[in-house]
Design a protein around this motif. Structure first.
Motif, PDB file in Angstrom:
ATOM      1  N   ASN A  53      31.254 -16.387 -25.752  1.00 21.17           N
ATOM      2  CA  ASN A  53      31.722 -17.750 -25.471  1.00 21.17           C
ATOM      3  C   ASN A  53      33.203 -17.749 -25.122  1.00 21.17           C
ATOM      4  OD1 ASN A  53      29.196 -18.900 -25.939  1.00 21.17           O
ATOM      5  ND2 ASN A  53      29.610 -19.296 -28.104  1.00 21.17           N
ATOM      6  N   ARG A  54      33.968 -16.922 -25.811  1.00 19.44           N
ATOM      7  CA  ARG A  54      35.401 -16.807 -25.497  1.00 19.44           C
ATOM      8  C   ARG A  54      35.597 -16.242 -24.089  1.00 19.44           C
ATOM      9  NH1 ARG A  54      39.136 -16.798 -29.771  1.00 19.44           N
ATOM     10  NH2 ARG A  54      40.423 -15.250 -28.689  1.00 19.44           N
ATOM     11  N   ILE A  55      34.783 -15.258 -23.728  1.00 20.06           N
ATOM     12  CA  ILE A  55      34.855 -14.687 -22.383  1.00 20.06           C
ATOM     13  C   ILE A  55      34.524 -15.752 -21.342  1.00 20.06           C
ATOM     14  CG2 ILE A  55      33.682 -13.106 -20.786  1.00 20.06           C
ATOM     15  CD1 ILE A  55      33.459 -11.131 -23.160  1.00 20.06           C
ATOM     16  N   ASP A  56      33.470 -16.513 -21.570  1.00 24.29           N
ATOM     17  CA  ASP A  56      33.085 -17.568 -20.627  1.00 24.29           C
ATOM     18  C   ASP A  56      34.202 -18.580 -20.453  1.00 24.29           C
ATOM     19  OD1 ASP A  56      30.667 -16.298 -20.388  1.00 24.29           O
ATOM     20  OD2 ASP A  56      29.529 -17.772 -21.562  1.00 24.29           O
ATOM     21  N   SER A  57      34.819 -18.971 -21.562  1.00 26.91           N
ATOM     22  CA  SER A  57      35.915 -19.942 -21.495  1.00 26.91           C
ATOM     23  C   SER A  57      37.100 -19.383 -20.727  1.00 26.91           C
ATOM     24  CB  SER A  57      36.353 -20.340 -22.913  1.00 26.91           C
ATOM     25  OG  SER A  57      35.322 -21.004 -23.596  1.00 26.91           O
ATOM     26  N   ARG A  58      37.395 -18.098 -20.946  1.00 23.70           N
ATOM     27  CA  ARG A  58      38.519 -17.491 -20.236  1.00 23.70           C
ATOM     28  C   ARG A  58      38.257 -17.457 -18.736  1.00 23.70           C
ATOM     29  NH1 ARG A  58      41.289 -11.742 -21.716  1.00 23.70           N
ATOM     30  NH2 ARG A  58      42.398 -13.078 -23.178  1.00 23.70           N
ATOM     31  N   VAL A  59      37.031 -17.099 -18.339  1.00 22.25           N
ATOM     32  CA  VAL A  59      36.710 -17.057 -16.911  1.00 22.25           C
ATOM     33  C   VAL A  59      36.808 -18.456 -16.305  1.00 22.25           C
ATOM     34  CG1 VAL A  59      34.907 -16.565 -15.214  1.00 22.25           C
ATOM     35  CG2 VAL A  59      35.282 -14.988 -17.128  1.00 22.25           C
ATOM     36  N   ASP A  60      36.330 -19.452 -17.012  1.00 26.67           N
ATOM     37  CA  ASP A  60      36.453 -20.831 -16.526  1.00 26.67           C
ATOM     38  C   ASP A  60      37.918 -21.202 -16.324  1.00 26.67           C
ATOM     39  OD1 ASP A  60      33.712 -21.268 -16.504  1.00 26.67           O
ATOM     40  OD2 ASP A  60      33.665 -22.107 -18.535  1.00 26.67           O
ATOM     41  N   GLU A  61      38.766 -20.805 -17.266  1.00 26.76           N
ATOM     42  CA  GLU A  61      40.200 -21.090 -17.151  1.00 26.76           C
ATOM     43  C   GLU A  61      40.807 -20.386 -15.951  1.00 26.76           C
ATOM     44  OE1 GLU A  61      41.995 -19.987 -20.825  1.00 26.76           O
ATOM     45  OE2 GLU A  61      40.884 -21.478 -22.005  1.00 26.76           O
ATOM     46  N   MET A  62      40.340 -19.172 -15.666  1.00 28.43           N
ATOM     47  CA  MET A  62      40.850 -18.431 -14.510  1.00 28.43           C
ATOM     48  C   MET A  62      40.568 -19.179 -13.215  1.00 28.43           C
ATOM     49  SD  MET A  62      39.830 -14.479 -15.441  1.00 28.43           S
ATOM     50  CE  MET A  62      40.660 -13.571 -16.749  1.00 28.43           C
ATOM     51  N   PHE A  63      39.361 -19.701 -13.093  1.00 27.82           N
ATOM     52  CA  PHE A  63      39.026 -20.445 -11.878  1.00 27.82           C
ATOM     53  C   PHE A  63      39.829 -21.733 -11.786  1.00 27.82           C
ATOM     54  CE2 PHE A  63      35.533 -17.513 -11.533  1.00 27.82           C
ATOM     55  CZ  PHE A  63      35.281 -17.453 -10.173  1.00 27.82           C
ATOM     56  N   GLU A  64      39.986 -22.410 -12.909  1.00 25.79           N
ATOM     57  CA  GLU A  64      40.774 -23.648 -12.907  1.00 25.79           C
ATOM     58  C   GLU A  64      42.233 -23.382 -12.582  1.00 25.79           C
ATOM     59  OE1 GLU A  64      39.992 -25.156 -16.773  1.00 25.79           O
ATOM     60  OE2 GLU A  64      37.850 -25.474 -16.380  1.00 25.79           O
ATOM     61  N   SER A  65      42.705 -22.172 -12.933  1.00 26.36           N
ATOM     62  CA  SER A  65      44.106 -21.816 -12.675  1.00 26.36           C
ATOM     63  C   SER A  65      44.334 -21.278 -11.270  1.00 26.36           C
ATOM     64  CB  SER A  65      44.574 -20.775 -13.708  1.00 26.36           C
ATOM     65  OG  SER A  65      44.491 -21.290 -15.015  1.00 26.36           O
ATOM     66  N   GLY A  66      43.237 -21.041 -10.509  1.00 24.71           N
ATOM     67  CA  GLY A  66      43.393 -20.625  -9.119  1.00 24.71           C
ATOM     68  C   GLY A  66      43.100 -19.169  -8.838  1.00 24.71           C
ATOM     69  N   LEU A  67      42.082 -18.609  -9.472  1.00 18.07           N
ATOM     70  CA  LEU A  67      41.752 -17.200  -9.249  1.00 18.07           C
ATOM     71  C   LEU A  67      41.427 -16.913  -7.792  1.00 18.07           C
ATOM     72  CD1 LEU A  67      41.100 -14.320 -10.177  1.00 18.07           C
ATOM     73  CD2 LEU A  67      38.802 -15.112 -10.805  1.00 18.07           C
ATOM     74  N   VAL A  68      40.613 -17.769  -7.173  1.00 12.95           N
ATOM     75  CA  VAL A  68      40.232 -17.542  -5.772  1.00 12.95           C
ATOM     76  C   VAL A  68      41.468 -17.569  -4.880  1.00 12.95           C
ATOM     77  CG1 VAL A  68      38.890 -18.405  -3.826  1.00 12.95           C
ATOM     78  CG2 VAL A  68      37.917 -18.471  -6.137  1.00 12.95           C
ATOM     79  N   GLU A  69      42.345 -18.513  -5.143  1.00 15.35           N
ATOM     80  CA  GLU A  69      43.572 -18.617  -4.347  1.00 15.35           C
ATOM     81  C   GLU A  69      44.464 -17.396  -4.564  1.00 15.35           C
ATOM     82  OE1 GLU A  69      41.549 -22.275  -4.560  1.00 15.35           O
ATOM     83  OE2 GLU A  69      42.257 -21.017  -6.224  1.00 15.35           O
ATOM     84  N   GLU A  70      44.475 -16.862  -5.790  1.00 19.65           N
ATOM     85  CA  GLU A  70      45.279 -15.668  -6.058  1.00 19.65           C
ATOM     86  C   GLU A  70      44.773 -14.484  -5.242  1.00 19.65           C
ATOM     87  OE1 GLU A  70      47.177 -14.014  -9.947  1.00 19.65           O
ATOM     88  OE2 GLU A  70      45.097 -13.299  -9.958  1.00 19.65           O
ATOM     89  N   VAL A  71      43.461 -14.307  -5.180  1.00 13.81           N
ATOM     90  CA  VAL A  71      42.895 -13.207  -4.402  1.00 13.81           C
ATOM     91  C   VAL A  71      43.225 -13.374  -2.919  1.00 13.81           C
ATOM     92  CG1 VAL A  71      40.772 -12.065  -3.687  1.00 13.81           C
ATOM     93  CG2 VAL A  71      41.051 -12.784  -6.068  1.00 13.81           C
ATOM     94  N   LYS A  72      43.110 -14.592  -2.401  1.00 12.40           N
ATOM     95  CA  LYS A  72      43.444 -14.856  -1.001  1.00 12.40           C
ATOM     96  C   LYS A  72      44.913 -14.546  -0.733  1.00 12.40           C
ATOM     97  CE  LYS A  72      39.959 -18.469  -0.193  1.00 12.40           C
ATOM     98  NZ  LYS A  72      39.735 -19.919   0.079  1.00 12.40           N
ATOM     99  N   ARG A  73      45.771 -14.900  -1.684  1.00 11.11           N
ATOM    100  CA  ARG A  73      47.199 -14.624  -1.515  1.00 11.11           C
ATOM    101  C   ARG A  73      47.469 -13.130  -1.474  1.00 11.11           C
ATOM    102  NH1 ARG A  73      50.611 -13.191  -5.129  1.00 11.11           N
ATOM    103  NH2 ARG A  73      49.310 -13.904  -6.880  1.00 11.11           N
TER     104      ARG A  73
END
Length: 300
Positions: free
Chosen positions: A202-222
């Motif tokens: 559950n902690r892992i799931d929450s962390r991954v959700d936070e990563m997406f909310e913080s802009g993980l996809v945009e970070e990879v594009k950058r």
């Protein structure tokens, strides 16, 4: 003996907070042992600690490598070991914190190289093989002749892989059959936070959700826009490789997120298995994972 403190274990188990708590109590510094935190610019997908989370404690081995450059266990040892030695020299107890087991072992243990004499021709032969065929093919050679040694080494630690192959050719016996094993450099205390499996997930799931909310996809594009090739070692980390695959083949962020969660869970299981083999490690229940409790175990 000189003494170090190790805070290790699975991803998302709260290692960073506990390490900082301990470092503040000990008036010391943290040496990161994470194979992705070393890279500059990889922040969101690595859950890199923020200045607020560091709380003024100096953290070494974070943001030290260009993401275009490969970095192996040997590189880590050569860079991080002098930092540990310097802290000890100045009377401090280094806090080694991370989930990359091979990095932690590289600091804690002086691995023997076997009793066989060196043979420059054999080393050169395997160096050429490495250049022509790659580290994976070299590692496969070791797995065939000495699987026990291969299990203790990382595919990226080509120096030791070549030495193990050299020992086999020179002496006719496997390195694993020689009594040079894991030789501790220091007295150490190692602790890990032992979350129940579902709670950890559950902690892992929450962390991954936070990563997406913080802009993980945009970070990879950058990173891609800055010339970081998708085949770079830095981009093979969980989180980054899945985003890359989805950017190329689909646009379903929900599926991408689920795959990252699943792969991270599998990685956490491998980490737990690895650290259970660390001699003397103390597994603490989450409610017992406090700096005061760790210092009691450390006898300080």
């Amino acid at each position: 003996m000189k003494k170090v403190l190790v805070i290790c274990g699975a991803t998302a188990s709260g290692k960073t907070k506990l390490a900082v708590d301990c470092a503040l109590k000990l008036n010391t510094e943290v040496v990161s042992a994470d194979s992705q935190l070393i890279y500059k610019g990889l922040n969101i997908g690595t859950a890199k600690p923020t200045p607020e989370e560091m709380r003024g404690v100096r953290h070494h081995m974070i943001d030290v490598v260009d993401p275009k450059i490969g970095f192996n266990v040997g590189d880590y040892r050569e860079t991080a070991l002098p930092i540990v030695e310097n802290l000890l020299k100045n009377g401090k107890t280094p806090v080694i914190c991370g989930g990359t087991g091979f990095y932690i072992n590289a600091l804690l243990f002086d691995f023997g190289y076997g009793n066989a004499t060196a043979n420059a021709q054999i080393r050169e032969k395997y160096a050429r093989f490495l250049e022509e065929n790659g580290k994976e093919a070299l590692f496969e050679k070791l797995e065939k002749v000495d699987p026990a040694t291969a299990e203790k080494l990382h595919v990226n630690d080509v120096k030791r892989v070549i030495r193990a192959l050299e020992i086999y050719e020179v002496s006719g016996s496997r390195k694993s059959e020689q009594s040079d094993g894991f030789i501790p450099r220091y007295e150490y205390t190692a602790v890990a936070i032992d979350y129940p499996r579902e709670e950890l997930y559950n902690r892992i799931d929450s962390r991954v959700d936070e990563m997406f909310e913080s802009g993980l996809v945009e970070e990879v594009k950058r990173l891609l826009s800055h010339g970081i090739d998708e085949n770079c070692q830095s981009m093979q980390a969980i989180g980054y490789k899945e985003v890359l695959a989805c950017l190329k083949n689909c646009d379903n962020h929900s599926t991408m997120r689920d795959i990252i969660k699943l792969n991270t869970r599998h990685y956490a299981k491998r980490q737990i298995t690895f650290f259970k083999k660390l001699n003397g490690i103390v597994w603490l229940k989450p409610e017992d994972a406090t700096a005061d409790r760790v210092l009691e175990i450390l006898n300080l």
